[in-house]
Structures are given as C-alpha cells and as structure tokens.
Motif scaffolding. Sequence first.
Motif, PDB file in Angstrom:
ATOM      1  N   ASP A 181       0.874  -1.268  -0.072  1.00  0.00           N
ATOM      2  CA  ASP A 181      -0.031   0.090   0.087  1.00  0.00           C
ATOM      3  C   ASP A 181       0.810   1.045  -0.144  1.00  0.00           C
ATOM      4  N   SER A 182       2.172   1.127   0.439  1.00  0.00           N
ATOM      5  CA  SER A 182       3.157   2.264   0.499  1.00  0.00           C
ATOM      6  C   SER A 182       3.448   2.570  -0.788  1.00  0.00           C
ATOM      7  N   VAL A 183       3.511   1.659  -1.613  1.00  0.00           N
ATOM      8  CA  VAL A 183       3.978   1.809  -2.968  1.00  0.00           C
ATOM      9  C   VAL A 183       3.008   2.376  -3.882  1.00  0.00           C
ATOM     10  N   LEU A 184       1.698   1.959  -3.554  1.00  0.00           N
ATOM     11  CA  LEU A 184       0.611   2.391  -4.350  1.00  0.00           C
ATOM     12  C   LEU A 184       0.341   3.878  -3.881  1.00  0.00           C
ATOM     13  N   GLY A 185       0.425   4.185  -2.737  1.00  0.00           N
ATOM     14  CA  GLY A 185       0.164   5.797  -2.088  1.00  0.00           C
ATOM     15  C   GLY A 185       1.291   6.458  -2.517  1.00  0.00           C
ATOM     16  N   GLY A 186       2.650   5.869  -2.587  1.00  0.00           N
ATOM     17  CA  GLY A 186       3.677   6.777  -3.079  1.00  0.00           C
ATOM     18  C   GLY A 186       3.463   7.127  -4.722  1.00  0.00           C
ATOM     19  N   VAL A 187       3.107   6.194  -5.350  1.00  0.00           N
ATOM     20  CA  VAL A 187       2.807   6.494  -6.765  1.00  0.00           C
ATOM     21  C   VAL A 187       1.725   7.578  -7.009  1.00  0.00           C
ATOM     22  N   ALA A 188       0.541   7.215  -6.452  1.00  0.00           N
ATOM     23  CA  ALA A 188      -0.489   8.164  -6.630  1.00  0.00           C
ATOM     24  C   ALA A 188      -0.110   9.457  -5.997  1.00  0.00           C
ATOM     25  N   ALA A 189       0.584   9.702  -5.063  1.00  0.00           N
ATOM     26  CA  ALA A 189       0.923  10.901  -4.422  1.00  0.00           C
ATOM     27  C   ALA A 189       1.885  11.891  -5.640  1.00  0.00           C
ATOM     28  N   LEU A 190       2.657  11.040  -6.194  1.00  0.00           N
ATOM     29  CA  LEU A 190       3.658  11.830  -7.010  1.00  0.00           C
ATOM     30  C   LEU A 190       2.805  12.106  -8.190  1.00  0.00           C
ATOM     31  N   GLY A 191       1.814  11.185  -8.584  1.00  0.00           N
ATOM     32  CA  GLY A 191       0.917  11.602  -9.780  1.00  0.00           C
ATOM     33  C   GLY A 191       0.052  12.652  -9.503  1.00  0.00           C
ATOM     34  N   CYS A 192      -0.295  13.131  -8.356  1.00  0.00           N
ATOM     35  CA  CYS A 192      -1.115  14.209  -7.733  1.00  0.00           C
ATOM     36  C   CYS A 192      -0.119  15.446  -7.879  1.00  0.00           C
ATOM     37  N   LEU A 193       1.033  15.178  -7.437  1.00  0.00           N
ATOM     38  CA  LEU A 193       2.012  16.615  -7.797  1.00  0.00           C
ATOM     39  C   LEU A 193       2.293  16.959  -9.067  1.00  0.00           C
ATOM     40  N   PHE A 194       2.204  15.800  -9.852  1.00  0.00           N
ATOM     41  CA  PHE A 194       2.674  16.098 -11.493  1.00  0.00           C
ATOM     42  C   PHE A 194       1.223  16.605 -12.129  1.00  0.00           C
ATOM     43  N   SER A 195       0.170  16.505 -11.462  1.00  0.00           N
ATOM     44  CA  SER A 195      -0.866  16.697 -12.269  1.00  0.00           C
ATOM     45  C   SER A 195      -1.612  17.926 -11.948  1.00  0.00           C
ATOM     46  N   GLN A 196      -1.634  18.543 -10.809  1.00  0.00           N
ATOM     47  CA  GLN A 196      -2.321  19.554 -10.441  1.00  0.00           C
ATOM     48  C   GLN A 196      -1.148  20.498  -9.344  1.00  0.00           C
ATOM     49  N   ARG A 197      -1.314  21.687  -9.679  1.00  0.00           N
ATOM     50  CA  ARG A 197      -0.435  22.724  -8.947  1.00  0.00           C
ATOM     51  C   ARG A 197      -0.804  22.782  -7.487  1.00  0.00           C
ATOM     52  N   ASN A 198      -1.850  22.817  -7.159  1.00  0.00           N
ATOM     53  CA  ASN A 198      -2.376  23.041  -5.680  1.00  0.00           C
ATOM     54  C   ASN A 198      -2.546  21.609  -5.088  1.00  0.00           C
ATOM     55  N   LEU A 199      -2.250  21.836  -3.828  1.00  0.00           N
ATOM     56  CA  LEU A 199      -2.265  20.592  -2.974  1.00  0.00           C
ATOM     57  C   LEU A 199      -3.814  20.425  -2.511  1.00  0.00           C
ATOM     58  N   THR A 200      -4.060  18.913  -2.610  1.00  0.00           N
ATOM     59  CA  THR A 200      -5.434  18.438  -2.313  1.00  0.00           C
ATOM     60  C   THR A 200      -5.542  17.593  -1.074  1.00  0.00           C
ATOM     61  N   ALA A 201      -6.631  17.333  -0.441  1.00  0.00           N
ATOM     62  CA  ALA A 201      -6.715  16.556   0.517  1.00  0.00           C
ATOM     63  C   ALA A 201      -6.585  14.977  -0.012  1.00  0.00           C
ATOM     64  N   THR A 202      -6.710  14.693  -1.301  1.00  0.00           N
ATOM     65  CA  THR A 202      -6.310  13.336  -1.714  1.00  0.00           C
ATOM     66  C   THR A 202      -5.045  13.119  -1.522  1.00  0.00           C
ATOM     67  N   GLU A 203      -4.183  14.151  -1.901  1.00  0.00           N
ATOM     68  CA  GLU A 203      -2.749  14.053  -1.881  1.00  0.00           C
ATOM     69  C   GLU A 203      -2.176  13.912  -0.474  1.00  0.00           C
TER      70      GLU A 203
END
Length: 551
Positions: A181-203
């Motif tokens: 789950d740490s791998v899934l969360g790490g990949v998705a968090a970086l996906g958030c960082l590289f797809s939206q400029r503002n921080l979200t609760a999901t990230e």
Amino acid sequence: MHSLKRKRARKACNPCRDRKRKCDGGEPCATCLEWGYECYYEVQRTKSRIPRHDDPTPRPEIETAQKSPEVTAPDTHGLVRRLEANSGAAFVRRMGLKIDPAKAPKLSLFGWNIGARQLSSGLGINSAFPVVEITSLDHIKALAQVYFDKIDPCYGFIDRRLFFERLTTRWQISLAPDLYDSVLGGVAALGCLFSQRNLTATEVHLVGLARSGLEMHVLSGAPSVDLLTGWTLRVIYLRMTDSPHSTWIASSTLMHLVEASGFHLESSSDTVLPRSSYCDPDIRRRLVGVAQHLNMWTSFDLGLSRVSFQKNDLPLLPSSRAGDYTTELLGLLPISVSLDPGKANDEANLQSTLLEIINRTHTEPPSILAQCNLVLCVLRRIHTQNLDISPSLAGRVLEMLNKGLLCARAMITNCCPWHQVANVPFQITCVLLVMDTRSSLAMLPEAMQTLKLVASTYDTGTMREAYSAACLLVMLHQQRRKDDIAVFHEALNMNQQEIQIESPSQPSPSAEEYSWLGALVADLPGLQRVDLDQFLNADMMDQPSVLGETG
C-alpha cells in the motif's frame, strides 16, 4: 635462628611519603586506613632504559619514534573548501560575505525545490486511511498513469505491468492493508504532484498512507523489494517538496536498507548472510542507482556525509528501454562520486571533468537539468580554487546553462515540478554573477525570468524567498557597478581642466529604489537587519572574474 628482615613496600603512597610514615603498599595502605587519610599513589612514567653504545648513531627504532610526531596533518582546509564548493548554500553565503560580512544573507538552500504547498483550507490531515477508502480505483489508475508518463522515464525502477496487476487485485479482493500500500500511495501521491499545481486533501491522505506504512513496518529480516520501492518513492516526494534535512535523513535510511538487502552486490551466492528474495537484476540496479543519486546530491548540498557501502563499486548500468532515459541519469554517478568532498582529487582536472559532462548526450528535460546541476557544481569548485577556463569552454558552459533554463520553463509549463526546476535557475543566476562577463550578464534577464515563472506558478514561501534572494544578489552587484562608475567619474574630474569630457553624474538612490529594496529585505528574514541608508552608500568589495574572460 634465621634473622628476620623487614619487608619494604616497593612503592609508598603520597600521604605516607609526605608524612614520612611506614607504608605497606596496599591500596589503601594500613597507615592511611588507621589515620583516615585519603590514600593515593603518584603515577610515574616508566623510563625506557637504553643501553649505551660507543656508536653515536641512533638505533632504527629510536629514530622512528623520534620522527613519528611529524606525521602529515590531514587536509582539513581542502576538505572544508570542497564541502563549501559542492554546497549551493555555502556558495551563496560566500558571495554575500565578500560584499559585506555583516549584511550577508543567512546560510540557506534557496530554491532547493518548489517548497511545501498548503491546503486552501489551511487545515492539516494527520490520520491515515486505507488506500481503498481514499479515492476510487479509476482515480488511482489515472494518477499512476501520470507517474509512469512523467516520472518513471527518468526514475524507472518499478515494473509497470506488475504494478497495475497488484493495484487491480487490491480493489477486487478484500485484503488487509499491507506493505505494498505504501508503493500504491507513493506512486499516486507523485501523480497528484505532477497533475495539479495546488495541494489537495487526496494527495495529503496518499502521502500519509505511504509514510505510515513504511514507518510502522517491522523489519524482521532482509528488506524486501516492496520496502525499498516504497522508501525510494518517499525520498523522491520529499526531495521535490520537503526540507533538505528531512530528505537527507530519509535518503540515508533508504541507503542503509539497500545495503541490508544486498541489492548493491552483483553476486551474493557466496555468502550466508541474509539477503532479500530474488529481484530482476535490471530493477535492482535501477533501485540502487536512484537511491545513490538522491542520497549523494542531498548530502553534497547540505555538506553532510553520504552513505557509502563497504564495497564502493557503483552498480552496473541497467539495460536501455524504449522511451526510458534512466541510464542517462545514472551515467552521471561516476562523475558525481569523483566530486565527493572526502576525495582530494587533483583540482587541475576540473576543466577536463567539466568538458566531459558537457559532451554527454542527455535528451529529456529532467536528465538535462541533472547534467546542468553537475556542471554548476564543477563551476563552483573552479571558482573556489580561483582557477580559470578558456573562452571557448566558457562559451559552451553558457550554452549548457541556457539549455537548462529552457528545460526548466518547459517543465513548469507542463506541470512537472522536478526539484531542479527551482534549484538550477537560482544557481545559474549566482554563477552568471560570479562569471561577470558581458556574455554571462546578458543571460541574467532570462535566468531571473525563469525563476520568476517558477515562483509565480508555485507560490510557496520557499519560492518567494528564493526569488527575493536572487533579486537582492543582482541589486548588490548593480550597486557595486554604480560605485565603480563613481570612482571613474571622480578620476576624470581631477583632470577636468585638461580633458573636457562630459561624464554622467552619479544619481542618488531614488525613493523607488528605497522601497523596492525594502520590500526585498522584508521578504528575506535573514536580511532584516540591513541598514538601507548605510547599505546604498557603502563601498562594495570588488571580486575579479575567475571563470572565463573578463568583462
């Protein structure tokens, strides 16, 4: 009858000697026990008895002992010099100290990354939820696709096919949370960082999930591939958003886990020590290489020790893939290792090292910025050594730096906030000022415009401070030039009767200049003690150009 002889103690304690009393040599002795004295003995150095010889020539062992204190002292000054040259923070600090030691900016890694973004609500999220409760499977897949499109080509250490298989299984079957789950969360968090400029609760939730899974994991044997992958993803995210020291601690932890896993060894079949289960050799080399890259350059920037293995061989380069340029990045590792501050290399080779880096072929923006960062480090080393480079090489350096600025702007436009998009433009600005040639100064507007673009796109405290610091450095050099013009003007006025040349007068600082510099000082806490009146009228120390031609 045998005569009884009194037994004498071989040594007497200090109290008995001082009082001339009989001492039996005990510890404590009987006399001190009886009289209540504090019994102690003087430690005497044993004198070596050297037999006398008629030959006045000393014996070899005695001669060696006499010469032993003359052991060459370590190159402490050289080590400190190399540490400061590798660190962008020390480089900027030295620039300020050469102008005015009392008003130099604080030691800080300006523009080390884009900095920490804040939620619009201003509230932090501390609890970690299971990955299936944070967002939907389709959303996670979309974020993962962003990761594999933008980050994986440069840091390619995850099997893409296997990742999506395990991601789908995680949603289809009701499983208890596990390490992956740490791998899934790490990949998705970086996906958030590289797809939206503002921080979200999901990230924020994804980052918390990845962190808690890694920190709560109990290591009972050799670290697994999943653990190393999760830690590598976490270090990458920290390097792009968090503080240097937090990143350094995490990257050092990752390196220790790599060593414990045995992944850095090409062959571990001849040992009985615990090793991780089988991992594809190509993935293993990529994991080790990316971990070394992150730890090495974070350590260089902070002037702290990097984690090195007992066997210092670098991993073999992984195989090339279509659309993948991880090998370009890892190909810089041998040159990076040669710049380790602990290695007292021949500084005369810096020019050839610089040429070697520039001649390398790097095709994609993140890889080009890594190449550019290495060029900047070598230029700082050259500057620290007061060395010079040829005009032709200086021209190629400026071409490389201009290429880096173009890549930084393209990456910001495409929402790719790699850490170098902030770090490289700021350091380029500093190097251009130090080169101090017409060609280098002509690039200053472009460098400042690039840094301003990053600061306006990611409006964080880190970027605001970096842009303010860059503006202040340019202002300092501008004021120095004004002072130089005033000196020339005064020299010409001394011969005004013989040479009738109209010279431009030296204008006094306007109200606008006062307000602009005041705003910079307010934005930069380390400079709030500056006296603007005294500063704008102070004599600035001039520094000769050491990088290339003179302006």
